[in-house]
Design a protein around this motif. Structure first.
Motif, PDB file in Angstrom:
ATOM      1  N   THR A 284       5.986   6.674  -9.417  1.00  0.00           N
ATOM      2  CA  THR A 284       7.145   6.371  -9.365  1.00  0.00           C
ATOM      3  C   THR A 284       8.154   6.659 -10.631  1.00  0.00           C
ATOM      4  O   THR A 284       9.069   6.736 -10.645  1.00  0.00           O
ATOM      5  N   ASP A 285       7.348   6.466 -11.840  1.00  0.00           N
ATOM      6  CA  ASP A 285       8.081   6.415 -13.088  1.00  0.00           C
ATOM      7  C   ASP A 285       9.151   5.300 -13.268  1.00  0.00           C
ATOM      8  O   ASP A 285       9.997   5.597 -13.696  1.00  0.00           O
ATOM      9  N   GLY A 286       8.713   4.247 -12.366  1.00  0.00           N
ATOM     10  CA  GLY A 286       9.994   3.085 -12.306  1.00  0.00           C
ATOM     11  C   GLY A 286       9.461   1.703 -12.121  1.00  0.00           C
ATOM     12  O   GLY A 286       8.005   1.839 -12.133  1.00  0.00           O
ATOM     13  N   LEU A 287      10.032   0.878 -11.973  1.00  0.00           N
ATOM     14  CA  LEU A 287       9.692  -0.259 -11.998  1.00  0.00           C
ATOM     15  C   LEU A 287       9.135  -0.694 -10.482  1.00  0.00           C
ATOM     16  O   LEU A 287       9.891  -0.111  -9.522  1.00  0.00           O
ATOM     17  N   VAL A 288       8.040  -1.555 -10.424  1.00  0.00           N
ATOM     18  CA  VAL A 288       7.561  -1.891  -9.108  1.00  0.00           C
ATOM     19  C   VAL A 288       7.257  -3.484  -9.020  1.00  0.00           C
ATOM     20  O   VAL A 288       6.587  -4.027 -10.134  1.00  0.00           O
ATOM     21  N   VAL A 289       7.736  -3.904  -7.991  1.00  0.00           N
ATOM     22  CA  VAL A 289       7.800  -5.345  -7.851  1.00  0.00           C
ATOM     23  C   VAL A 289       7.425  -5.788  -6.575  1.00  0.00           C
ATOM     24  O   VAL A 289       7.483  -5.175  -5.782  1.00  0.00           O
ATOM     25  N   SER A 290       6.476  -6.886  -6.403  1.00  0.00           N
ATOM     26  CA  SER A 290       5.828  -7.324  -5.245  1.00  0.00           C
ATOM     27  C   SER A 290       6.120  -8.786  -5.075  1.00  0.00           C
ATOM     28  O   SER A 290       5.833  -9.498  -6.225  1.00  0.00           O
ATOM     29  N   PRO A 291       6.447  -9.299  -4.132  1.00  0.00           N
ATOM     30  CA  PRO A 291       6.436 -10.790  -3.930  1.00  0.00           C
ATOM     31  C   PRO A 291       5.143 -11.445  -3.924  1.00  0.00           C
ATOM     32  O   PRO A 291       5.090 -12.668  -4.179  1.00  0.00           O
ATOM     33  N   ASP A 292       4.175 -10.859  -3.339  1.00  0.00           N
ATOM     34  CA  ASP A 292       2.730 -11.380  -3.265  1.00  0.00           C
ATOM     35  C   ASP A 292       1.866 -10.094  -3.316  1.00  0.00           C
ATOM     36  O   ASP A 292       1.366  -9.253  -2.458  1.00  0.00           O
ATOM     37  N   VAL A 293       1.188  -9.922  -4.563  1.00  0.00           N
ATOM     38  CA  VAL A 293       0.383  -8.743  -4.889  1.00  0.00           C
ATOM     39  C   VAL A 293      -1.016  -8.905  -3.954  1.00  0.00           C
ATOM     40  O   VAL A 293      -1.592  -7.798  -3.985  1.00  0.00           O
ATOM     41  N   ARG A 294      -1.321 -10.013  -3.719  1.00  0.00           N
ATOM     42  CA  ARG A 294      -2.518 -10.172  -2.600  1.00  0.00           C
ATOM     43  C   ARG A 294      -2.281  -9.331  -1.508  1.00  0.00           C
ATOM     44  O   ARG A 294      -3.462  -8.803  -0.912  1.00  0.00           O
ATOM     45  N   THR A 295      -1.190  -9.211  -0.885  1.00  0.00           N
ATOM     46  CA  THR A 295      -0.719  -8.389   0.479  1.00  0.00           C
ATOM     47  C   THR A 295      -0.098  -7.193   0.442  1.00  0.00           C
ATOM     48  O   THR A 295       0.653  -6.617   1.276  1.00  0.00           O
ATOM     49  N   ASP A 296       0.017  -6.695  -1.079  1.00  0.00           N
ATOM     50  CA  ASP A 296       0.963  -5.599  -1.114  1.00  0.00           C
ATOM     51  C   ASP A 296       0.255  -4.139  -0.521  1.00  0.00           C
ATOM     52  O   ASP A 296      -0.852  -3.938  -0.645  1.00  0.00           O
ATOM     53  N   PRO A 297       1.124  -3.611   0.283  1.00  0.00           N
ATOM     54  CA  PRO A 297       0.720  -2.574   0.944  1.00  0.00           C
ATOM     55  C   PRO A 297       0.474  -1.327   0.219  1.00  0.00           C
ATOM     56  O   PRO A 297      -0.368  -0.217   0.806  1.00  0.00           O
ATOM     57  N   ARG A 298       0.764  -1.302  -0.980  1.00  0.00           N
ATOM     58  CA  ARG A 298       0.768  -0.128  -2.049  1.00  0.00           C
ATOM     59  C   ARG A 298      -1.078  -0.180  -2.460  1.00  0.00           C
ATOM     60  O   ARG A 298      -1.528   0.723  -3.015  1.00  0.00           O
ATOM     61  N   ILE A 299      -1.568  -1.320  -2.347  1.00  0.00           N
ATOM     62  CA  ILE A 299      -2.978  -1.681  -2.825  1.00  0.00           C
ATOM     63  C   ILE A 299      -3.860  -1.422  -1.824  1.00  0.00           C
ATOM     64  O   ILE A 299      -4.078  -2.098  -0.507  1.00  0.00           O
ATOM     65  N   THR A 300      -4.568  -0.026  -1.794  1.00  0.00           N
ATOM     66  CA  THR A 300      -5.804   0.252  -0.561  1.00  0.00           C
ATOM     67  C   THR A 300      -7.030   0.608  -1.468  1.00  0.00           C
ATOM     68  O   THR A 300      -7.830   0.683  -0.675  1.00  0.00           O
ATOM     69  N   THR A 301      -7.167   0.471  -2.577  1.00  0.00           N
ATOM     70  CA  THR A 301      -8.573   0.871  -3.321  1.00  0.00           C
ATOM     71  C   THR A 301      -8.762  -0.160  -4.385  1.00  0.00           C
ATOM     72  O   THR A 301      -7.884  -1.037  -4.791  1.00  0.00           O
ATOM     73  N   GLY A 302     -10.129  -0.086  -4.601  1.00  0.00           N
ATOM     74  CA  GLY A 302     -10.495  -1.093  -5.827  1.00  0.00           C
ATOM     75  C   GLY A 302     -11.107  -2.363  -5.444  1.00  0.00           C
ATOM     76  O   GLY A 302     -10.788  -2.870  -3.912  1.00  0.00           O
ATOM     77  N   PRO A 303     -11.984  -2.996  -5.984  1.00  0.00           N
ATOM     78  CA  PRO A 303     -12.497  -4.298  -5.511  1.00  0.00           C
ATOM     79  C   PRO A 303     -11.446  -5.587  -5.505  1.00  0.00           C
ATOM     80  O   PRO A 303     -10.396  -5.477  -6.121  1.00  0.00           O
ATOM     81  N   PRO A 304     -11.591  -6.606  -4.833  1.00  0.00           N
ATOM     82  CA  PRO A 304     -10.882  -7.628  -4.629  1.00  0.00           C
ATOM     83  C   PRO A 304     -10.538  -8.377  -6.108  1.00  0.00           C
ATOM     84  O   PRO A 304     -11.570  -8.746  -6.965  1.00  0.00           O
ATOM     85  N   ARG A 305      -9.272  -8.558  -6.537  1.00  0.00           N
ATOM     86  CA  ARG A 305      -9.376  -9.079  -7.786  1.00  0.00           C
ATOM     87  C   ARG A 305      -7.915  -9.866  -7.966  1.00  0.00           C
ATOM     88  O   ARG A 305      -7.459 -10.134  -9.103  1.00  0.00           O
ATOM     89  N   TRP A 306      -7.357 -10.247  -6.825  1.00  0.00           N
ATOM     90  CA  TRP A 306      -6.047 -11.018  -7.059  1.00  0.00           C
ATOM     91  C   TRP A 306      -6.058 -12.348  -6.541  1.00  0.00           C
ATOM     92  O   TRP A 306      -4.972 -12.847  -6.051  1.00  0.00           O
ATOM     93  N   GLU A 307      -7.113 -12.984  -6.401  1.00  0.00           N
ATOM     94  CA  GLU A 307      -7.427 -14.179  -5.925  1.00  0.00           C
ATOM     95  C   GLU A 307      -6.353 -15.322  -6.717  1.00  0.00           C
ATOM     96  O   GLU A 307      -6.409 -15.367  -7.972  1.00  0.00           O
ATOM     97  N   GLY A 308      -5.431 -15.910  -6.104  1.00  0.00           N
ATOM     98  CA  GLY A 308      -4.884 -16.995  -6.802  1.00  0.00           C
ATOM     99  C   GLY A 308      -3.481 -16.584  -7.363  1.00  0.00           C
ATOM    100  O   GLY A 308      -2.687 -17.352  -7.877  1.00  0.00           O
ATOM    101  N   LEU A 309      -3.232 -15.371  -7.383  1.00  0.00           N
ATOM    102  CA  LEU A 309      -1.960 -14.667  -7.903  1.00  0.00           C
ATOM    103  C   LEU A 309      -1.178 -14.432  -6.926  1.00  0.00           C
ATOM    104  O   LEU A 309      -1.248 -14.223  -5.574  1.00  0.00           O
ATOM    105  N   GLY A 310       0.163 -14.083  -7.054  1.00  0.00           N
ATOM    106  CA  GLY A 310       1.220 -14.013  -6.064  1.00  0.00           C
ATOM    107  C   GLY A 310       2.276 -13.073  -6.913  1.00  0.00           C
ATOM    108  O   GLY A 310       1.990 -11.809  -6.694  1.00  0.00           O
ATOM    109  N   PRO A 311       3.559 -13.251  -7.182  1.00  0.00           N
ATOM    110  CA  PRO A 311       4.231 -12.376  -7.624  1.00  0.00           C
ATOM    111  C   PRO A 311       3.777 -11.408  -8.726  1.00  0.00           C
ATOM    112  O   PRO A 311       3.172 -12.009  -9.578  1.00  0.00           O
ATOM    113  N   ALA A 312       4.201 -10.143  -8.700  1.00  0.00           N
ATOM    114  CA  ALA A 312       3.815  -9.197  -9.706  1.00  0.00           C
ATOM    115  C   ALA A 312       4.805  -8.345 -10.024  1.00  0.00           C
ATOM    116  O   ALA A 312       5.653  -7.858  -8.973  1.00  0.00           O
TER     117      ALA A 312
END
Length: 570
Positions: A284-312
């Protein structure tokens, strides 16, 4: 007839007593109103002196509790998602707050004020349709008074007061006093936010200048990226900071630096642009904000790695003219405040400034490379025109002198010296050829430079700089295909060390003689029991394809030693 003392009190005297009682009552009410107005003015002046936002918010709640004589009070800040992003309670001991658990996010009565930002007064909380009780360990609450805090036309948050002291309920006067305090609180909060915004902008500008100075003063790229991550994390109050750079010739990002909570789960990852949070910022070449990165719909690949994290938040390191040179991501622990617009906007400017500085540094490196190549040409000319010619002349002189030597042993020594001079001349010619070679691929700048580049990039992922030792004519005697293979092997070996070894030190040795030998040692956990890691099979196949061998074993003092060896002569 009764006595005088038994006569009834005259009617005018009764009226006078009633009037005096009423007057006293009104005087008491006026005195109480005066005292309350004074208290309100003092509270307004007290909260108006605060310029630090969190301190101002707490002082507002404390003043509200005192003014309306409430046992408990709280201020809830409404976030971008129309839920409570911050909750400041007063009156409940900290130990009890910890036992209650997670602070409210904006349901029940608290959510009612968010949905309908008007004063709300209740004699009994449980009677309201939106009430659904309290969590275990929560103190009992009955009477309630809530008013919104507005900043111009926007509702910033709400003041919540419960449990009127004495067991009564809050009245219209309490509501008026609290509403007046809320107006003053709105002004105070706006001033504190403007002050915080100015200080934040000042800190981002100072960080941008520091990154730019570091790049232009010649610091290595991984050192500058470390500085970029450190400053961004400090200023934004992030618990995890990650920098990923584009993988040349592919639609992927490689995580070069990860610092903070869960950093080991991120280091060294190669992520596609499609299906990753940082990839979304790059696309998007711009800022991307998530209230909870653990459930962000844009993340569909990669290993689980967001344990204990939230806003991003993720922001591209780049500009419209320069394109995306990387992505910076910051994350906070679950339950932390969201990244508000006031914090995110300067972050984008900071990343853009860093991209400009990186571009200028790249141009500076290009200029230095041109100067280096020119110097190599000069050295090659000097070697050809001076050193080789002198060696050739010396050899001819010695060869001519052999016919005057009668002693066989002396003649043999002179002939061996002539052969040594010829070998030296051939070596210098090979060196000249290496200095003047212009090729593409990993070996285009010579194997030495390619090895240094790989080790420098690995330092960002490992978290420390590996020790490096090189010997032999690496740029002269190692053919390009073999040099390309050696660079690929070194990349794989260092990547394995970063992902699996959990090492505190890594040593790299590259030697060229009859064989090209590449050794990578670390002080980590060693190879797993029962055999090699599957990733090492690729290194063995590369060695076998060139007629060499690969060994992987555990060092005597702990850790792993990898040895990749291939012959240089046919």
């Amino acid at each position: 007839m009764g006595s005088e003392s038994e006569r009834p009190t005259p009617l005018p005297q009764l009226r006078l007593d009633e009037l005096l009682d009423e007057l006293q009552s009104r005087l008491d009410a006026a005195r109480g109103a005066r005292d309350r107005v004074h208290s309100l003015l003092e509270a307004v002046l007290a909260v108006g002196r605060d310029l630090e936002l969190s301190q101002a918010l707490r002082h507002i709640v404390e003043a509200a509790v005192t003014l309306v004589d409430a046992r408990y009070g709280a201020l809830g800040v409404i976030g971008e998602d129309q839920r409570l992003s911050r909750f400041i309670p007063v009156g409940v001991p900290e130990e009890q707050v910890r036992r209650i658990g997670a602070l409210p996010s904006g349901h029940g009565i608290l959510g009612e004020l968010i949905r309908h930002p008007e004063p709300l007064r209740l004699a009994e909380l449980s009677d309201h349709p939106s009430s659904y009780g309290f969590p275990p360990g929560h103190p009992p609450m009955h009477s309630f008074l809530g008013v919104p805090i507005r900043i111009r036309d926007r509702v910033f948050g709400n003041l919540y007061l419960t449990e009127k002291r004495g067991g009564g309920e809050f009245d219209a006067e309490d509501e008026a006093v609290l509403s007046t305090l809320a107006v003053a609180a709105g002004v105070t909060i706006e001033n504190a936010r403007l002050y915080a915004r100015a200080r934040l902008r000042e800190r981002w500008l100072a960080a941008s200048a520091e990154v730019t100075n570091s790049l232009l003063s010649g610091s290595a790229e991984h050192e500058v990226l470390d500085l970029l991550v450190t400053r961004a994390s400090e200023i934004a109050g992030a618990d995890l900071a990650v920098v990923a750079l584009p993988v040349h010739g592919s639609d992927e990002l490689e995580v070069r630096i990860a610092v903070g909570k869960g950093e080991r789960d991120h280091r060294g990852l190669v992520l596609p642009l499609q299906g990753s949070f940082m990839g979304a910022a790059a696309l998007t070449d711009g800022l991307v904000v998530s209230p909870d990165v653990r459930t962000d719909p844009r993340i569909t690949t990669g290993p689980p790695r967001w344990e204990g994290l939230g806003p991003a938040v993720a922001v591209p390191i780049g500009t419209a003219d320069l394109g995306v040179r990387g992505v910076l991501m910051l994350a906070r622990t679950a339950g932390s405040p969201l990244f508000e617009a006031d914090e995110s906007a300067p972050l984008q400017g900071f990343a853009g400034q860093a991209a400009v500085a990186m571009e200028l540094a790249a141009h500076r490196r290009d200029s230095e490379q041109v100067a280096l190549l020119q110097e190599r040409d000069r050295i090659a000319r000097d070697l050809h025109d001076l050193a080789i010619q002198r060696l050739f002349a010396t050899g001819m002189t010695l060869q001519g002198a052999t016919r005057f030597i009668d002693h066989p042993e002396a003649a043999d020594r002179v002939l061996r010296a002539i052969d040594d001079l010829d070998e030296t001349a051939r070596t210098i010619r090979s060196t000249i050829f290496g200095l003047r070679t212009r090729e593409s691929g990993p070996a285009s700048v010579g194997l030495r430079a390619a090895v240094v580049g790989v080790v420098d990039r690995a330092a960002a992922v490992l978290g420390f700089a590996p020790a490096l030792r090189m010997s032999g004519l690496l740029d002269v005697t190692v053919p390009k295909p073999m040099a390309d293979e050696a660079v690929a092997v070194l990349q794989e070996a260092l990547s394995n060390a970063a992902r699996h070894a959990r090492a505190g030190a890594v040593e790299v040795t590259v030697e060229a003689g009859d064989q090209l030998t590449l050794t990578v040692c670390d002080d980590g956990v060693g190879l797993p029991d029962g055999g090699r890691r599957s990733g090492l099979a690729n290194l063995a196949e590369r060695a076998a394809a060139l007629g060499g061998e690969f060994r992987a074993g555990t060092r005597a003092g702990g850790g792993t030693e990898l040895v990749w060896q291939v012959p240089l002569s046919g």
